[in-house]
Design a protein around this motif. Structure first.
Motif, mmCIF file in Angstrom:
data_model
loop_
_atom_site.group_PDB
_atom_site.id
_atom_site.type_symbol
_atom_site.label_atom_id
_atom_site.label_comp_id
_atom_site.label_asym_id
_atom_site.label_seq_id
_atom_site.Cartn_x
_atom_site.Cartn_y
_atom_site.Cartn_z
ATOM 1 N N ALA A 11 29.972 119.549 47.427
ATOM 2 C CA ALA A 11 29.986 118.853 46.140
ATOM 3 C C ALA A 11 30.484 119.766 45.026
ATOM 4 C CB ALA A 11 28.583 118.338 45.813
ATOM 5 N N CYS A 12 30.081 121.033 45.060
ATOM 6 C CA CYS A 12 30.551 121.983 44.052
ATOM 7 C C CYS A 12 32.062 122.168 44.146
ATOM 8 C CB CYS A 12 29.845 123.324 44.221
ATOM 9 S SG CYS A 12 28.138 123.355 43.628
ATOM 10 N N ALA A 13 32.571 122.220 45.363
ATOM 11 C CA ALA A 13 34.018 122.356 45.543
ATOM 12 C C ALA A 13 34.742 121.161 44.945
ATOM 13 C CB ALA A 13 34.336 122.502 47.025
ATOM 14 N N ALA A 14 34.195 119.954 45.153
ATOM 15 C CA ALA A 14 34.819 118.740 44.616
ATOM 16 C C ALA A 14 34.758 118.707 43.091
ATOM 17 C CB ALA A 14 34.128 117.509 45.193
ATOM 18 N N ALA A 15 33.687 119.278 42.521
ATOM 19 C CA ALA A 15 33.505 119.226 41.067
ATOM 20 C C ALA A 15 34.079 120.443 40.352
ATOM 21 C CB ALA A 15 32.013 119.112 40.743
ATOM 22 N N GLY A 16 34.581 121.409 41.132
ATOM 23 C CA GLY A 16 35.133 122.610 40.525
ATOM 24 C C GLY A 16 34.071 123.564 40.006
ATOM 25 N N LEU A 17 32.926 123.600 40.677
ATOM 26 C CA LEU A 17 31.823 124.472 40.268
ATOM 27 C C LEU A 17 31.587 125.536 41.338
ATOM 28 C CD1 LEU A 17 29.376 121.718 38.985
ATOM 29 C CD2 LEU A 17 30.669 123.325 37.568
ATOM 30 N N VAL A 43 20.377 117.367 44.756
ATOM 31 C CA VAL A 43 20.921 116.859 46.015
ATOM 32 C C VAL A 43 19.911 115.864 46.582
ATOM 33 C CG1 VAL A 43 21.849 117.455 48.272
ATOM 34 C CG2 VAL A 43 22.027 119.103 46.373
ATOM 35 N N SER A 44 20.267 114.576 46.557
ATOM 36 C CA SER A 44 19.363 113.540 47.041
ATOM 37 C C SER A 44 19.371 113.495 48.558
ATOM 38 C CB SER A 44 19.774 112.173 46.484
ATOM 39 O OG SER A 44 19.698 112.154 45.076
ATOM 40 N N ARG A 45 18.253 113.072 49.124
ATOM 41 C CA ARG A 45 18.146 112.965 50.577
ATOM 42 C C ARG A 45 19.083 111.876 51.105
ATOM 43 N NH1 ARG A 45 13.432 115.387 52.746
ATOM 44 N NH2 ARG A 45 12.112 116.340 51.143
ATOM 45 N N PRO A 46 19.536 111.992 52.355
ATOM 46 C CA PRO A 46 20.377 110.934 52.937
ATOM 47 C C PRO A 46 19.673 109.582 52.854
ATOM 48 C CG PRO A 46 20.339 112.862 54.361
ATOM 49 C CD PRO A 46 19.316 113.110 53.287
ATOM 50 N N GLY A 47 20.460 108.559 52.574
ATOM 51 C CA GLY A 47 19.889 107.225 52.446
ATOM 52 C C GLY A 47 19.443 106.890 51.042
ATOM 53 N N VAL A 73 23.857 115.255 31.468
ATOM 54 C CA VAL A 73 24.772 115.472 32.591
ATOM 55 C C VAL A 73 25.966 116.277 32.096
ATOM 56 C CG1 VAL A 73 24.144 113.434 33.934
ATOM 57 C CG2 VAL A 73 25.861 113.230 32.139
ATOM 58 N N ILE A 74 26.565 117.050 32.986
ATOM 59 C CA ILE A 74 27.752 117.796 32.591
ATOM 60 C C ILE A 74 28.984 116.913 32.801
ATOM 61 C CG2 ILE A 74 26.621 119.968 33.192
ATOM 62 C CD1 ILE A 74 28.575 120.165 35.565
ATOM 63 N N GLY A 75 30.084 117.332 32.189
ATOM 64 C CA GLY A 75 31.274 116.490 32.160
ATOM 65 C C GLY A 75 32.165 116.615 33.373
ATOM 66 N N VAL A 76 31.645 116.227 34.528
ATOM 67 C CA VAL A 76 32.462 116.153 35.732
ATOM 68 C C VAL A 76 32.310 114.752 36.312
ATOM 69 C CG1 VAL A 76 32.237 118.613 36.245
ATOM 70 C CG2 VAL A 76 30.619 116.994 37.257
ATOM 71 N N ASP A 77 33.260 114.358 37.153
ATOM 72 C CA ASP A 77 33.200 113.045 37.798
ATOM 73 C C ASP A 77 32.058 113.058 38.821
ATOM 74 O OD1 ASP A 77 33.777 110.507 38.609
ATOM 75 O OD2 ASP A 77 35.499 111.070 39.848
ATOM 76 N N GLN A 78 31.055 112.233 38.588
ATOM 77 C CA GLN A 78 29.887 112.226 39.460
ATOM 78 C C GLN A 78 29.233 110.848 39.461
ATOM 79 O OE1 GLN A 78 26.495 114.610 37.988
ATOM 80 N NE2 GLN A 78 27.653 115.096 36.170
ATOM 81 N N PRO A 79 28.409 110.592 40.478
ATOM 82 C CA PRO A 79 27.913 111.494 41.512
ATOM 83 C C PRO A 79 28.984 111.828 42.552
ATOM 84 C CG PRO A 79 27.176 109.270 41.974
ATOM 85 C CD PRO A 79 27.853 109.226 40.631
ATOM 86 N N VAL A 80 28.721 112.923 43.288
ATOM 87 C CA VAL A 80 29.592 113.360 44.366
ATOM 88 C C VAL A 80 28.874 113.084 45.691
ATOM 89 C CG1 VAL A 80 30.795 115.303 45.418
ATOM 90 C CG2 VAL A 80 30.594 115.160 42.915
ATOM 91 N N ILE A 81 29.586 112.457 46.625
ATOM 92 C CA ILE A 81 29.013 112.184 47.949
ATOM 93 C C ILE A 81 29.521 113.259 48.914
ATOM 94 C CG2 ILE A 81 28.636 110.455 49.736
ATOM 95 C CD1 ILE A 81 27.774 109.624 46.911
ATOM 96 N N ALA A 82 28.591 113.943 49.573
ATOM 97 C CA ALA A 82 28.954 115.015 50.508
ATOM 98 C C ALA A 82 28.092 114.896 51.758
ATOM 99 C CB ALA A 82 28.751 116.381 49.851
ATOM 100 N N ASN A 83 28.729 114.546 52.864
ATOM 101 C CA ASN A 83 28.012 114.404 54.147
ATOM 102 C C ASN A 83 26.837 113.428 54.061
ATOM 103 O OD1 ASN A 83 29.714 116.131 55.473
ATOM 104 N ND2 ASN A 83 28.340 117.888 55.436
ATOM 105 N N GLY A 84 26.996 112.385 53.252
ATOM 106 C CA GLY A 84 25.935 111.399 53.116
ATOM 107 C C GLY A 84 24.914 111.738 52.056
ATOM 108 N N TYR A 85 24.960 112.950 51.512
ATOM 109 C CA TYR A 85 24.061 113.359 50.437
ATOM 110 C C TYR A 85 24.699 113.003 49.093
ATOM 111 C CZ TYR A 85 21.452 116.133 53.889
ATOM 112 O OH TYR A 85 20.714 116.531 54.974
ATOM 113 N N VAL A 86 23.874 112.635 48.129
ATOM 114 C CA VAL A 86 24.364 112.276 46.794
ATOM 115 C C VAL A 86 24.002 113.416 45.844
ATOM 116 C CG1 VAL A 86 24.346 110.562 44.957
ATOM 117 C CG2 VAL A 86 23.943 109.857 47.334
ATOM 118 N N VAL A 87 25.018 113.997 45.213
ATOM 119 C CA VAL A 87 24.823 115.193 44.400
ATOM 120 C C VAL A 87 25.212 114.909 42.952
ATOM 121 C CG1 VAL A 87 25.346 117.652 44.171
ATOM 122 C CG2 VAL A 87 25.400 116.567 46.439
#
Length: 291
Positions: A11-17, A43-47, A73-87
């Motif tokens: 998720a950090c890679a996708a958001a540039g963090l 990082v929310s649990r799967p589901g 919230v910071i100014g990035v496109d979010q939430p980010v989905i990574a391997n089923g986790y919501v960040v």
């Protein structure tokens, strides 16, 4: 590296963090990390319900537009989905350690919140206090069959009792989990509301009951601290006839939350067992430990 950390890195890679040296702050409904930006990653649990996560972001942006003291919230496109986790990514409230607000500060920040009117496009849900209770009971592999029956019967009884309550205060926007644990002091010492997941439309008493019960059920606040809270807010919920029911509902829900952790944590299991005994016998709650 565990699954939460892998999701955080993606998720950090996708958001540039930069996820380097991320520090785990707590593990509950979300894994909460402090990044060096300083940014908080949740990082929310799967589901997890992504709609709820998106609404939390929308709530944060609405509160910012109202200049209300809440986590941003910071100014990035979010939430980010990574391997089923919501960040999601948030501004860090403070640099070092959690400093929680006083009860008068909690009262003032809630009174200010309760004067706001949420925009229709925010689509706040109607408060459903019991939404997670049955799924948590059903999903628990730790509960005994006898405990499961007790929980199911108690849930039905409390749902009926809650439905009969006649609330005294006007209804509207509420935080949903308002307590000392969710009002922190920022770098300047000012109180800031955090954890916006439970925002809803509902009875304001729901936001007041925890501070009252933290005093009279658990002894986590002194009587003077609670009296200061009631004075600043302008209402003493303990004088309302429905308070004992709402307190019992909250205590029960605290235990249904804790049983999620009991199967994976021996300390949580011991605390949950103690609490279940208290629910069954009516024993004092003064030895319950904060979680």
């Amino acid at each position: 590296m565990n699954d939460f950390q892998q999701a955080l890195e993606q998720a950090c890679a996708a958001a540039g963090l930069d996820p380097g040296n991320a520090r785990l702050l707590r593990m509950g409904s979300n894994a909460v990390y402090h990044l060096k930006a300083p940014v908080i990653a949740r990082v929310s649990r799967p589901g997890s319900d992504i709609g709820l996560v998106r609404r939390s972001i929308a709530v944060a942006r609405w509160l910012e537009s109202e200049d209300y003291p809440a986590v941003r919230v910071i100014g990035v496109d979010q939430p980010v989905i990574a391997n089923g986790y919501v960040v999601t990514f948030w501004e860090s409230v403070a640099d070092d350690g959690d400093q929680f607000a006083s009860t008068p500060e909690i009262a003032a920040i809630l009174a200010k919140l309760h004067r706001l009117t949420a925009p229709e496009d925010l689509r706040l849900p109607r408060l459903d206090p019991f939404a997670n209770a049955a799924p948590r009971i059903d999903a628990s592999t730790w509960l005994t069959a006898d405990d499961r029956s007790f929980f199911t019967e108690t849930l039905a009884r409390l749902q009926d009792a809650y439905a009969e309550l006649e609330f005294a205060l006007p209804q509207g926007v509420i935080h949903g989990d308002a307590s000392v644990g969710n009002v922190m002091r920022d770098r300047n010492g000012a109180p800031v509301l955090i954890d916006l997941d439970g925002f809803a439309d509902g009875p304001r008493e729901w936001d007041l009951v925890q501070t009252a019960m933290f005093c009279d059920s658990f002894g986590w606040h002194t009587r003077q601290e609670y009296e200061d809270f009631a004075r600043i807010y302008g209402y003493d919920i303990t004088t309302w006839p429905g308070y004992p029911v709402l307190r019992e509902v909250r205590e029960f829900l605290m235990v249904t939350w804790l049983i999620q952790k009991a199967a994976e944590d021996t300390q949580a299991a011991a605390e949950a067992a103690k609490r279940i005994t208290a629910l069954r016998t009516g024993a004092s709650r003064m030895d319950w430990q904060p979680y």
